[in-house]
Design a protein around this motif. Structure first.
Motif, short mmCIF file in Angstrom:
data_model
loop_
_atom_site.label_atom_id
_atom_site.label_comp_id
_atom_site.label_asym_id
_atom_site.label_seq_id
_atom_site.Cartn_x
_atom_site.Cartn_y
_atom_site.Cartn_z
N THR A 8 0.85 -1.18 0.00
CA THR A 8 0.00 0.00 0.00
C THR A 8 0.89 1.24 0.00
O THR A 8 2.09 1.14 -0.21
CB THR A 8 -0.97 -0.01 1.20
OG1 THR A 8 -1.94 1.03 1.03
CG2 THR A 8 -0.25 0.17 2.53
N GLN A 64 3.51 12.35 -5.14
CA GLN A 64 3.32 10.91 -5.23
C GLN A 64 4.66 10.18 -5.36
O GLN A 64 5.66 10.77 -5.75
CB GLN A 64 2.46 10.59 -6.44
CG GLN A 64 3.17 10.85 -7.76
CD GLN A 64 2.24 11.18 -8.89
OE1 GLN A 64 1.27 11.92 -8.72
NE2 GLN A 64 2.51 10.62 -10.06
N SER A 87 -1.43 -4.58 -4.81
CA SER A 87 -0.96 -3.24 -4.45
C SER A 87 -2.17 -2.30 -4.42
O SER A 87 -2.79 -2.02 -5.45
CB SER A 87 0.06 -2.79 -5.51
OG SER A 87 0.90 -1.77 -5.06
N HIS A 89 -4.08 1.30 -3.39
CA HIS A 89 -3.62 2.69 -3.26
C HIS A 89 -4.72 3.74 -3.20
O HIS A 89 -5.88 3.48 -3.52
CB HIS A 89 -2.64 3.00 -4.38
CG HIS A 89 -1.44 2.11 -4.30
ND1 HIS A 89 -0.52 2.21 -3.29
CD2 HIS A 89 -1.06 1.04 -5.06
CE1 HIS A 89 0.39 1.26 -3.43
NE2 HIS A 89 0.08 0.54 -4.50
N SER A 91 -7.16 6.74 -3.83
CA SER A 91 -8.03 6.97 -4.99
C SER A 91 -7.29 7.68 -6.13
O SER A 91 -6.61 8.69 -5.93
CB SER A 91 -9.23 7.82 -4.57
OG SER A 91 -9.95 8.26 -5.70
N SER A 92 -7.47 7.17 -7.33
CA SER A 92 -6.83 7.77 -8.50
C SER A 92 -7.39 9.16 -8.80
O SER A 92 -6.79 9.92 -9.58
CB SER A 92 -7.01 6.86 -9.72
OG SER A 92 -8.39 6.70 -10.01
N THR A 97 -0.67 8.43 -7.48
CA THR A 97 0.00 7.28 -6.87
C THR A 97 -0.40 5.97 -7.55
O THR A 97 0.46 5.14 -7.88
CB THR A 97 -0.31 7.22 -5.37
OG1 THR A 97 0.13 8.44 -4.76
CG2 THR A 97 0.38 6.04 -4.71
N TYR A 98 -1.68 5.80 -7.76
CA TYR A 98 -2.19 4.58 -8.43
C TYR A 98 -1.57 4.45 -9.82
O TYR A 98 -1.14 3.37 -10.23
CB TYR A 98 -3.71 4.66 -8.50
CG TYR A 98 -4.37 3.64 -9.40
CD1 TYR A 98 -4.48 2.30 -9.02
CD2 TYR A 98 -4.91 4.02 -10.63
CE1 TYR A 98 -5.11 1.37 -9.84
CE2 TYR A 98 -5.54 3.10 -11.45
CZ TYR A 98 -5.63 1.78 -11.06
OH TYR A 98 -6.26 0.86 -11.88
N GLN A 99 -1.49 5.56 -10.55
CA GLN A 99 -0.92 5.52 -11.90
C GLN A 99 0.56 5.16 -11.87
O GLN A 99 1.04 4.39 -12.71
CB GLN A 99 -1.11 6.88 -12.59
CG GLN A 99 -0.80 6.88 -14.07
CD GLN A 99 -1.72 5.96 -14.86
OE1 GLN A 99 -2.90 5.86 -14.59
NE2 GLN A 99 -1.14 5.27 -15.86
N VAL A 116 -2.77 -4.12 -9.36
CA VAL A 116 -2.84 -2.79 -8.75
C VAL A 116 -4.31 -2.42 -8.59
O VAL A 116 -5.09 -2.47 -9.54
CB VAL A 116 -2.11 -1.74 -9.61
CG1 VAL A 116 -2.18 -0.37 -8.93
CG2 VAL A 116 -0.65 -2.14 -9.81
N ASP A 118 -7.21 0.34 -7.36
CA ASP A 118 -7.62 1.70 -7.01
C ASP A 118 -8.63 1.58 -5.87
O ASP A 118 -9.74 1.11 -6.05
CB ASP A 118 -8.26 2.36 -8.23
CG ASP A 118 -8.68 3.81 -7.99
OD1 ASP A 118 -8.61 4.27 -6.82
OD2 ASP A 118 -9.10 4.47 -8.95
N SER A 119 -8.23 2.01 -4.67
CA SER A 119 -9.12 1.86 -3.51
C SER A 119 -10.38 2.71 -3.63
O SER A 119 -11.38 2.43 -2.99
CB SER A 119 -8.38 2.25 -2.23
OG SER A 119 -8.21 3.66 -2.16
#
Length: 283
Positions: A8, A64, A87, A89, A91-92, A97-99, A116, A118-119
């Motif tokens: 995370t 990020q 993994s 992370h 929110s995009s 960060t997600y990207q 990966v 996206d939370s």
């Protein structure tokens, strides 16, 4: 038995001892005070951050992790024998960060099986998903079973941030100068949440903290009335405010467990001191 490892980022606001116990890897974002850069949760913890926030006079910004930061962690976990990496992370819609994690995945696809996620949430909302995933991994659940668990939980988390000051929302560009000025004069307390797309939005604006807390009770009753729940009470600078908030919540809900935790530097830079938040999940 396959080994699934969970990664995370620092915005999940998971205490270090819990991360260590569950084998959760954390990739930090950075907080910047002018030319000074600090890794969230590594170089600077919550208490140091809020002390510096109060004394420095500089409005902090955040950045990020790079894809290289993620690659370093993914490669190490693969070398340690991980069959799969999940993994999870911030929110995009709030951060790149997600990207960055996605870019890292594409660069080392041949070395590791990485998913990966996206939370579509923030702070302890991510933390709840990550901890559940890590517990499932410890139990020997498969990658697909863990991903199903994450997807199910994500639909049921309720979260509300009660922001004490409008200054940081204004400086972060979320509200205009006039709205911040008049809101402060009128003692307006914004109630923030995150929608299904992972976007922060203002649920309501209430005059006075006690009225705002009572308004959050009303909002939570729509989802959690009559249901047993676990709570995380998170705060930036005032645990006593979080405790006061919990005392109100437990009068209205069947709370099976409660944990208190700090909101870390990156999220704190955007909501400011005096913020409290309630994260609820049915059990």
């Amino acid at each position: 038995m396959s080994q699934v490892r969970i990664v995370t980022d620092s915005t999940a606001d998971i205490p270090a001892d819990l991360r260590e116990r569950l084998g959760i890897e954390m990739v930090p974002l950075k907080v910047l005070f002018g030319s000074e850069a600090f890794r969230d949760g590594v170089d600077m913890g919550p208490e140091q951050f809020y002390d510096k926030l109060a004394s420095s006079g500089i409005f902090p910004t955040t950045s990020q992790p790079s894809p290289a930061d993620f690659i370093q962690v993914y490669e190490r976990l693969a070398d340690e024998g991980a069959d799969s990496i999940i993994s999870i992370h911030l929110s995009s819609q709030m951060s790149g960060t997600y990207q960055s994690a996605l870019v890292a995945k594409t660069m080392i696809d041949e070395k590791a099986d990485i998913e990966v996620v996206d939370s579509r949430t923030a702070s302890c909302g991510i933390g709840m998903l990550v901890v559940a995933a890590a517990e499932a991994a410890k139990q020997g659940k498969s990658k697909s079973e863990i991903l199903e668990r994450i997807a199910s939980l994500r639909q049921n988390i309720g979260l509300y941030f009660l922001v004490d000051t409008l200054e940081y929302l204004h400086k972060g560009g979320r509200i205009g100068k006039a709205a911040a000025l008049f809101g402060s004069l009128l003692n307006i307390k914004p109630i923030l949440s995150v929608n299904d797309d992972g976007v922060v939005y203002s649920v309501d604006k209430v005059r006075g903290q006690k009225k705002a807390m009572n308004r959050i009770v009303e909002l939570m009753q729509k989802d959690f009335a009559g249901k047993p729940i676990d709570l995380i009470m998170a705060y930036t600078t005032g645990r006593e405010t979080a405790e006061e908030f919990f005392s109100l919540l437990k009068q209205h809900f069947d709370v099976k467990s409660v944990q208190y935790t700090h909101i870390g530097p990156v999220i704190g830079a955007h909501v400011g001191p005096g913020t409290v938040a309630a994260f609820a999940i049915p059990v």
